[in-house]
Design a protein around this motif. Structure first.
Motif, short mmCIF file in Angstrom:
data_model
loop_
_atom_site.label_atom_id
_atom_site.label_comp_id
_atom_site.label_asym_id
_atom_site.label_seq_id
_atom_site.Cartn_x
_atom_site.Cartn_y
_atom_site.Cartn_z
N GLU A 1 51.19 54.70 53.27
CA GLU A 1 49.84 54.26 52.92
C GLU A 1 49.87 53.14 51.88
O GLU A 1 49.02 52.25 51.91
CB GLU A 1 49.03 55.45 52.41
CG GLU A 1 48.72 56.48 53.48
CD GLU A 1 47.96 55.88 54.65
OE1 GLU A 1 46.99 55.11 54.41
OE2 GLU A 1 48.34 56.16 55.81
N ALA A 2 50.83 53.18 50.97
CA ALA A 2 50.95 52.10 49.99
C ALA A 2 51.32 50.79 50.68
O ALA A 2 50.80 49.72 50.33
CB ALA A 2 51.98 52.46 48.93
N THR A 3 52.21 50.86 51.66
CA THR A 3 52.58 49.66 52.41
C THR A 3 51.34 49.03 53.06
O THR A 3 51.13 47.81 52.97
CB THR A 3 53.62 50.01 53.48
OG1 THR A 3 54.84 50.42 52.84
CG2 THR A 3 53.91 48.80 54.38
N LYS A 4 50.51 49.84 53.68
CA LYS A 4 49.30 49.33 54.33
C LYS A 4 48.34 48.73 53.31
O LYS A 4 47.78 47.64 53.51
CB LYS A 4 48.60 50.45 55.10
CG LYS A 4 49.39 51.02 56.26
CD LYS A 4 48.65 52.21 56.86
CE LYS A 4 49.48 52.91 57.93
NZ LYS A 4 48.78 54.13 58.44
N ALA A 5 48.13 49.46 52.21
CA ALA A 5 47.15 49.02 51.21
C ALA A 5 47.58 47.73 50.53
O ALA A 5 46.76 46.83 50.30
CB ALA A 5 46.94 50.13 50.17
N PHE A 6 48.87 47.60 50.20
CA PHE A 6 49.34 46.41 49.51
C PHE A 6 49.35 45.19 50.43
O PHE A 6 49.22 44.06 49.95
CB PHE A 6 50.72 46.67 48.90
CG PHE A 6 50.65 47.33 47.54
CD1 PHE A 6 51.13 46.69 46.42
CD2 PHE A 6 50.10 48.60 47.39
CE1 PHE A 6 51.07 47.29 45.17
CE2 PHE A 6 50.04 49.21 46.16
CZ PHE A 6 50.52 48.56 45.04
N ARG A 7 49.52 45.40 51.72
CA ARG A 7 49.44 44.28 52.65
C ARG A 7 48.06 43.65 52.65
O ARG A 7 47.90 42.46 52.90
CB ARG A 7 49.81 44.75 54.06
CG ARG A 7 51.30 44.88 54.31
CD ARG A 7 51.56 45.42 55.70
NE ARG A 7 53.00 45.53 55.96
CZ ARG A 7 53.52 46.20 56.99
NH1 ARG A 7 52.71 46.82 57.84
NH2 ARG A 7 54.83 46.26 57.16
N ARG A 8 47.05 44.47 52.40
CA ARG A 8 45.67 43.98 52.41
C ARG A 8 45.26 43.30 51.11
O ARG A 8 44.19 42.70 51.04
CB ARG A 8 44.71 45.14 52.70
CG ARG A 8 44.83 45.70 54.11
CD ARG A 8 43.70 46.66 54.42
NE ARG A 8 43.77 47.87 53.62
CZ ARG A 8 44.35 49.00 54.03
NH1 ARG A 8 44.93 49.05 55.22
NH2 ARG A 8 44.36 50.06 53.26
N MET A 9 46.08 43.39 50.08
CA MET A 9 45.74 42.81 48.78
C MET A 9 45.87 41.30 48.79
O MET A 9 46.89 40.77 49.24
CB MET A 9 46.65 43.37 47.68
CG MET A 9 46.39 44.79 47.29
SD MET A 9 47.48 45.26 45.92
CE MET A 9 47.06 46.99 45.77
N HIS A 10 44.87 40.63 48.28
CA HIS A 10 44.94 39.17 48.14
C HIS A 10 45.44 38.83 46.74
O HIS A 10 44.72 38.31 45.89
CB HIS A 10 43.57 38.56 48.41
CG HIS A 10 43.04 38.85 49.78
ND1 HIS A 10 43.62 38.33 50.93
CD2 HIS A 10 42.00 39.63 50.20
CE1 HIS A 10 42.96 38.76 51.99
NE2 HIS A 10 41.98 39.54 51.58
N VAL A 11 46.72 39.15 46.54
CA VAL A 11 47.37 38.96 45.24
C VAL A 11 48.73 38.34 45.50
O VAL A 11 49.42 38.68 46.48
CB VAL A 11 47.55 40.32 44.50
CG1 VAL A 11 48.27 40.12 43.18
CG2 VAL A 11 46.19 40.98 44.27
#
Length: 286
Positions: A86-96
């Protein structure tokens, strides 16, 4: 950034983390000094984190609490694998920018790793990260996927195993911290409190070395989980967490920088329930 120290002994595991948030730019500028980073899971594992303070628009500790609640499993290994995915998915969506996405969760607790004896717990440290090398040092940029680093050391008697994740420390600083912990682990009396005191001293010592813009704070949260606490959960299906108590069960310890004031606790999830944002408000004298 922050600093999470996890320590394993033969019969007790510990984790202490600071509560400071700082801005990416300017580096080290204080954002908040009272943010929880600790989640107690299934009566036998403590999770802390270092890195990004918000995931999917939620505070990272709240996101982790929500994720563990949704997974709904007493198996901490399953929780760790779910967190990785879930962290992999969430961090992929971050515009950072990837240099700011470096992050690690660290879990210390008791695990059932022996298929031949599923009642025998083993202490371990699992680090779920996207930017650590083989030596546990930060890479320059976050990687696309989170990985799990497993550490199940064999410790006996006065031996201990220490893991440090978060603020980068020099070899000399790490050596000093280990020397402090070695003295604490060899205490004949009040060993548990001595180890906690050593972890607290180490974080505060490192924090002071990097002032006035230290990425590590001096308001701290500690968790202590004896093997007997994990065994109780396995036997009864019930988990407990007490404040400032050394003994049979799991306990948490709040270490404010200046003493006094309110007492804060970690999030707790497991055994079919949970709570967040524990605060004990001290009454006014008289």
């Amino acid at each position: 950034m922050t600093l999470v120290l996890s320590c394993i002994t033969e019969d007790v595991v510990y984790q202490v983390s600071d509560r400071r948030l700082t801005f990416f730019q300017p580096a080290g500028k204080l954002m908040d000094d009272h943010t929880n980073k600790a989640v107690f899971v299934e009566g036998r594992a403590a999770f802390g984190y270092t890195g990004i303070s918000q995931v999917n628009g939620m505070r990272t500790d709240n996101w982790l609490f929500d994720l563990v609640s949704r997974l709904g499993t007493p198996n901490v290994g399953t929780v760790v694998r779910g967190l990785r995915d879930e962290a992999t998915k969430a961090f992929r969506r971050m515009h950072v920018a990837t240099r700011y996405k470096r992050h690690a969760f660290q879990c210390v607790g008791w695990f059932l790793n022996n298929p031949a004896n599923m009642s025998e717990f083993e202490p371990g440290i699992l680090t779920i990260h996207n930017a650590l090398d083989e030596q546990g040092e930060w890479l320059a940029y976050a990687q696309p996927e989170f990985a799990i680093r497993e550490d199940f050391p064999k410790v006996r008697g006065n031996q201990f195993h220490l893991s440090m994740v978060g603020m980068s420390c020099s070899a000399g600083e790490r050596a000093y911290v280990r020397s402090v912990m070695r003295k604490c682990a060899h205490r004949a009396q009040n060993r548990e409190r001595a180890i906690l005191a050593g972890l607290v001293h180490a974080i505060r010592w490192l924090s002071l070395r990097y002032e006035p813009n230290s990425p590590v704070g001096r308001n701290l949260m500690g968790l202590m989980v004896p093997k007997t606490a994990a065994e109780e959960v396995l036997t009864t299906g019930r988990a407990s967490l007490t404040l400032d108590s050394v003994g049979f069960g799991a306990s948490f310890f709040y270490y404010p920088e200046h003493g006094g004031g309110n007492v804060y606790g970690p999030h707790f999830v497991g055994c079919g329930g949970g709570f967040q944002h524990f605060t004990f408000v001290r009454g006014s004298p008289g």
